[in-house]
Design a protein around this motif. Structure first.
Motif, PDB file in Angstrom:
ATOM      1  N   ARG A  79     -13.926  50.739   7.863  1.00 27.32           N
ATOM      2  CA  ARG A  79     -13.880  50.778   9.322  1.00 27.32           C
ATOM      3  C   ARG A  79     -12.451  50.549   9.812  1.00 27.32           C
ATOM      4  O   ARG A  79     -11.630  49.955   9.123  1.00 27.32           O
ATOM      5  CB  ARG A  79     -14.813  49.710   9.906  1.00 27.32           C
ATOM      6  CG  ARG A  79     -16.290  49.984   9.661  1.00 27.32           C
ATOM      7  CD  ARG A  79     -17.170  48.862  10.190  1.00 27.32           C
ATOM      8  NE  ARG A  79     -16.929  47.603   9.490  1.00 27.32           N
ATOM      9  CZ  ARG A  79     -17.593  46.472   9.722  1.00 27.32           C
ATOM     10  NH1 ARG A  79     -18.533  46.450  10.660  1.00 27.32           N
ATOM     11  NH2 ARG A  79     -17.306  45.383   9.043  1.00 27.32           N
ATOM     12  N   THR A  85     -10.032  52.237  17.327  1.00 24.39           N
ATOM     13  CA  THR A  85     -11.242  52.956  17.717  1.00 24.39           C
ATOM     14  C   THR A  85     -11.394  53.012  19.227  1.00 24.39           C
ATOM     15  O   THR A  85     -11.972  53.953  19.768  1.00 24.39           O
ATOM     16  CB  THR A  85     -12.486  52.329  17.083  1.00 24.39           C
ATOM     17  OG1 THR A  85     -12.640  50.975  17.530  1.00 24.39           O
ATOM     18  CG2 THR A  85     -12.378  52.341  15.560  1.00 24.39           C
ATOM     19  N   ILE A  90     -10.979  57.850  14.495  1.00 25.57           N
ATOM     20  CA  ILE A  90     -12.054  57.780  13.511  1.00 25.57           C
ATOM     21  C   ILE A  90     -11.515  58.209  12.153  1.00 25.57           C
ATOM     22  O   ILE A  90     -10.469  58.862  12.060  1.00 25.57           O
ATOM     23  CB  ILE A  90     -13.250  58.685  13.887  1.00 25.57           C
ATOM     24  CG1 ILE A  90     -12.780  60.144  14.006  1.00 25.57           C
ATOM     25  CG2 ILE A  90     -13.918  58.193  15.160  1.00 25.57           C
ATOM     26  CD1 ILE A  90     -13.896  61.143  14.166  1.00 25.57           C
ATOM     27  N   ARG A 251      -8.153  61.675  16.298  1.00 25.12           N
ATOM     28  CA  ARG A 251      -8.343  61.125  17.644  1.00 25.12           C
ATOM     29  C   ARG A 251      -8.558  62.280  18.612  1.00 25.12           C
ATOM     30  O   ARG A 251      -7.665  63.088  18.836  1.00 25.12           O
ATOM     31  CB  ARG A 251      -7.104  60.323  18.059  1.00 25.12           C
ATOM     32  CG  ARG A 251      -7.145  59.782  19.491  1.00 25.12           C
ATOM     33  CD  ARG A 251      -5.908  58.940  19.788  1.00 25.12           C
ATOM     34  NE  ARG A 251      -4.683  59.719  19.833  1.00 25.12           N
ATOM     35  CZ  ARG A 251      -4.156  60.240  20.943  1.00 25.12           C
ATOM     36  NH1 ARG A 251      -4.772  60.083  22.105  1.00 25.12           N
ATOM     37  NH2 ARG A 251      -3.025  60.925  20.888  1.00 25.12           N
ATOM     38  N   SER A 374     -17.088  50.330  18.788  1.00 24.95           N
ATOM     39  CA  SER A 374     -16.919  51.673  19.345  1.00 24.95           C
ATOM     40  C   SER A 374     -17.891  52.642  18.694  1.00 24.95           C
ATOM     41  O   SER A 374     -18.090  52.608  17.477  1.00 24.95           O
ATOM     42  CB  SER A 374     -15.489  52.183  19.120  1.00 24.95           C
ATOM     43  OG  SER A 374     -14.538  51.378  19.783  1.00 24.95           O
ATOM     44  N   ASN A 389     -17.171  52.279  14.854  1.00 22.86           N
ATOM     45  CA  ASN A 389     -15.950  51.579  14.425  1.00 22.86           C
ATOM     46  C   ASN A 389     -15.151  52.406  13.418  1.00 22.86           C
ATOM     47  O   ASN A 389     -14.577  51.898  12.463  1.00 22.86           O
ATOM     48  CB  ASN A 389     -16.298  50.201  13.855  1.00 22.86           C
ATOM     49  CG  ASN A 389     -16.857  49.277  14.923  1.00 22.86           C
ATOM     50  OD1 ASN A 389     -16.510  49.386  16.096  1.00 22.86           O
ATOM     51  ND2 ASN A 389     -17.744  48.366  14.538  1.00 22.86           N
ATOM     52  N   GLY A 390     -15.131  53.725  13.677  1.00 24.61           N
ATOM     53  CA  GLY A 390     -14.324  54.639  12.875  1.00 24.61           C
ATOM     54  C   GLY A 390     -15.007  55.208  11.660  1.00 24.61           C
ATOM     55  O   GLY A 390     -14.467  56.111  11.022  1.00 24.61           O
TER      56      GLY A 390
END
Length: 445
Positions: A79, A85, A90, A251, A374, A389-390
């Protein structure tokens, strides 16, 4: 839990990901599901052809479909920090599996030491299963001196012409007409000399008609007419020689916070006991019982980024999308729940944060109570993917028959976004719900 990602082409791999709790053990654990058939990823078909020129002669070889085994600890360690995030970053590659990727041909793409590696087989792509329009992409790559590879952006599944079907950012020796850092058949750019002993950082910006390539901090080329295509997959090419990729992050651009003006543009449903309010920090608070807060605008294909916080591990909320406007929570639901079964992140108690309720559980619960988390959701046609969280946690194609109500079937028509208050235990805070509408893919892919 067994997750099969998409496969395609005349020689396509089926990829199995075995996720085991707390320590790696033989066999796989499966998480509780509402509809087991909905938790199997669907199959796409198509082909990936030689792109910029005829492929070199490849040895007659076939490669076993790779199988990946990763425990919850390894996945959760991949993560990203909330500071990243929150800005939309991600991971496209979790470092351990190829979840969310598609091998499009007979090449030995594999995972070694948290990197994607290929060095044998035919000229083909490993692509994301998700399409992207405007974004910043950053990754690290390493290659041999004579390697011919590339990073394809806004690409179709079967690019035949690099001047219309994709943008190929080349990885190739200086003797190539388009050496490393150039865009094949568009601009040679400034030659960048790679070092086979080093990892290099490549950053690609796709923003409307602008496409800019930067390697190790040096801009190698920039296009101001990148208008065809405007959306597509991201592909990693094996062509000739060894190439490796890692730390692949993205992103999305153009996100607009729907909470920037408080509850303007939103409607609170009358007759429900719950409450939706904006607190002193400008955050949306949902609590007190069942409630729905609905956008007045409708959205079809889009990227959505939401930051949420729930202190109680059993608290339950949700983000409905393509909902029937004015109806009571009749839409697809991206679950907002951090609850676990027996403390096992691979066993979501209620679909799991980022899971698509009754379609596919999150493969791992990556959200946590008492902190900001997130969720990034991509909705494109009948394909949905989410990151928490990514970390990517779902990847699904809805193959049901068309229906106005997403609870009964496939809905492609735009609909509202609804923030859910589930019950009296719900106390959820959202500091952003940002949306960017997606550009339709050329050719309908």
């Amino acid at each position: 839990m067994m997750n099969r990602i998409f496969s395609r082409s005349s020689y396509a791999f089926t990829i199995a990901t075995c996720l085991c709790a707390s320590m790696i053990i033989s066999g796989c654990s499966s998480s509780a599901t509402t509809e087991s058939t909905d938790n199997e990823a669907e199959t796409k078909t198509g082909s990936v052809a030689a792109i910029d020129e005829l492929p070199p002669e490849s040895p007659e070889a076939s490669f076993e479909p790779p199988v990946f085994e990763a425990n919850a600890e390894k996945l959760l360690a991949s993560r990203l920090p909330i500071e990243q995030t929150r800005a939309g970053w991600i991971r496209l590659f979790d470092g351990h599996t190829l979840f969310g990727w598609v091998i499009g041909g007979n090449a030995n793409f594999r995972v070694e030491d948290e990197t994607i590696v290929a060095d044998q087989g035919e000229n083909c792509l490993l692509t994301t299963s998700t399409q992207w329009s405007d974004y910043e992409l950053e990754l690290q790559f390493q290659c041999d001196e004579e390697t011919n590879s590339g990073v394809f952006v806004r690409t179709t599944l079967d690019p035949q012409d690099v001047t219309t079907d994709c943008y190929e950012v080349n990885i190739a020796p200086p003797s190539n007409p388009f050496p490393t850092g150039g865009v094949v058949q568009r601009t040679k750019g400034e030659t960048f000399d790679t070092d086979p002993e080093k990892w290099h950082t490549m950053n690609i910006l796709c923003d409307g008609s602008t496409l800019r390539v930067t390697i190790d901090g040096t801009v190698t080329c920039e296009l101001d007419d990148a208008t065809r295509p405007t959306t597509g997959y991201i592909g990693l090419q094996h062509r000739d020689g060894r190439v490796a990729f890692k730390d692949i992050q993205l992103r999305p651009l153009g996100l607009k916070n729907l909470l920037a003006d408080g509850l303007e543009g939103w409607t609170v449903r009358e007759g429900m006991e719950g409450e939706c309010r904006i607190d002193d920090d400008g955050h949306l608070v949902v609590d007190g019982g069942k409630q729905q807060l609905e956008t007045e605008a409708v959205f079809g294909d889009f990227v959505m980024l939401a930051d949420y916080k729930m202190d109680d591990p059993k608290s339950n909320s949700g983000l409905f999308f393509r909902a029937i406007p004015g109806d009571e929570m009749m839409g697809y639901e991206c679950q907002v729940s951090n609850e676990l079964i027996d403390g096992n992140p691979l066993q979501p108690a209620d679909c799991g944060a980022g899971g698509i309720f009754r379609r596919q559980d999150a493969r791992v619960v990556a959200g946590e109570p008492k902190r900001w988390n997130s969720i990034l959701l991509v909705a494109e046609g009948n394909h949905f993917a989410t990151w928490v969280n990514g970390l990517q946690v779902t990847d699904i194609v809805d193959t049901r028959k068309a229906d106005e109500n997403p609870r009964r079937g496939l809905r492609l028509e735009p609909g509202s976004i609804i923030v859910q208050g589930h019950d009296k235990t719900t106390q959820a805070t959202y500091r952003q719900i940002a949306v960017a509408e997606k550009v339709a893919a050329e050719g309908g892919e």
